[in-house]
Design an enzyme around this catalytic site. Structure first.
Site, PDB file in Angstrom:
ATOM      1  N   GLU A 121      69.204  48.942  39.055  1.00  0.00           N
ATOM      2  CA  GLU A 121      68.018  49.696  39.445  1.00  0.00           C
ATOM      3  C   GLU A 121      68.325  50.426  40.746  1.00  0.00           C
ATOM      4  O   GLU A 121      68.746  49.802  41.732  1.00  0.00           O
ATOM      5  CB  GLU A 121      66.795  48.801  39.666  1.00  0.00           C
ATOM      6  CG  GLU A 121      65.576  49.603  40.074  1.00  0.00           C
ATOM      7  CD  GLU A 121      64.331  48.747  40.288  1.00  0.00           C
ATOM      8  OE1 GLU A 121      63.231  49.324  40.343  1.00  0.00           O
ATOM      9  OE2 GLU A 121      64.458  47.520  40.408  1.00  0.00           O
ATOM     10  N   HIS A 135      69.074  40.376  44.399  1.00  0.00           N
ATOM     11  CA  HIS A 135      67.980  41.340  44.253  1.00  0.00           C
ATOM     12  C   HIS A 135      67.836  42.163  45.532  1.00  0.00           C
ATOM     13  O   HIS A 135      68.108  41.677  46.639  1.00  0.00           O
ATOM     14  CB  HIS A 135      66.670  40.621  43.935  1.00  0.00           C
ATOM     15  CG  HIS A 135      65.594  41.544  43.474  1.00  0.00           C
ATOM     16  ND1 HIS A 135      64.845  42.307  44.348  1.00  0.00           N
ATOM     17  CD2 HIS A 135      65.145  41.869  42.237  1.00  0.00           C
ATOM     18  CE1 HIS A 135      63.984  43.042  43.675  1.00  0.00           C
ATOM     19  NE2 HIS A 135      64.151  42.800  42.385  1.00  0.00           N
TER      20      HIS A 135
END
Length: 254
Positions: free
Chosen positions: A172, A103
């Protein structure tokens, strides 16, 4: 060789927002919503990624529901003198199905590099779990620039995991995280299509699904469905009713 079929998928991470009590209540409310439409779990895959402390209790709550439980991270070795780390072998033993790695927060705060992420993805796949690998470009620009930056991240992972292992990529744009303006739908779809076209993805035997991991809202999947297989929700999905509504939208999208 034709690409393996891909089921739509949607999930949520609670990050470090929930107390143990709130996690328990959240899962209970989520199951109440799902009881209204039990067939939805035959149409799409659904996952929840709680914190490490409540992981086993969530697995127990979700037993028999087909909802998959994931972990927010794991170490790249199965055992050893790694104080404070989480063993992927133990995660698999207790029933964890997905391991989130790479992440943007972990890359930024803890300095994780592409090589670290790839090793963690390999450890998850080696233990029979699905690595959910977060990818994204740091610099705002053209689609080609985004794809070039994501290519390195994806190629590192695909070189590390077994060719027949399932992999989920959560895309993302890092520059869009917390920005006043999110990445446009056309931009996201274009980047994802180029990621799917990478040789390291196209030539794999295992299923590779791509999620959009950005800020979600009503109707988002309808705008992205041409490119992505589903959504990876953050705080929007922390409301069980909104999470359920998103599931319905993804399951019913034509």
């Amino acid at each position: 060789m034709p690409s393996p079929p891909r089921r739509r998928i949607v999930g949520v991470s609670t990050k470090m927002y929930f107390s143990a009590a709130r996690t328990k209540a959240y899962i209970a409310e989520l199951l109440q919503h799902l009881s209204k439409s039990p067939k939805i779990l035959d149409q799409i895959d659904i996952f929840v990624i709680p914190d490490h402390i409540t992981l086993t209790s969530v697995i127990a709550q979700l037993e028999g529901s087909k909802v998959m439980t994931g972990a927010q991270d794991a170490f790249y070795e199965d055992s050893g003198a790694y104080t404070g780390e989480v063993s992927p072998c133990v995660l698999a033993e207790v029933g964890c199905r997905i391991v989130e790695v790479g992440h943007a927060e972990r890359r930024r705060i803890f300095g994780e590099m592409d090589e670290d992420v790839a090793k963690k993805a390999r450890s998850a796949a080696r233990n029979g779990m699905i690595p959910l690998v977060c990818i994204g470009e740091r610099t705002k620009g053209e689609v080609s620039i985004a794809v070039d930056e994501c290519r390195t991240q994806v190629e590192n992972v695909m070189a590390a995991v077994a060719d027949d292992a399932e992999v989920i990529l959560a895309y993302e744009p890092v520059w869009a995280i917390g920005a006043a303006e999110p990445a446009g739908a056309g931009y996201v779809v274009s980047v994802v299509k180029e990621i799917r076209a990478l040789d390291c993805v196209q030539m794999r035997e295992g299923v590779t699904r791509v999620l959009y991991g950005g800020s979600a809202g009503p109707g988002l999947f309808e705008r992205l469905k041409e490119g992505v297989d589903g959504l990876f929700l953050g705080r929007f999905g922390h409301d069980p009713a909104q999470f359920y509504k998103t599931m319905q939208e993804i399951a019913s999208a034509q």
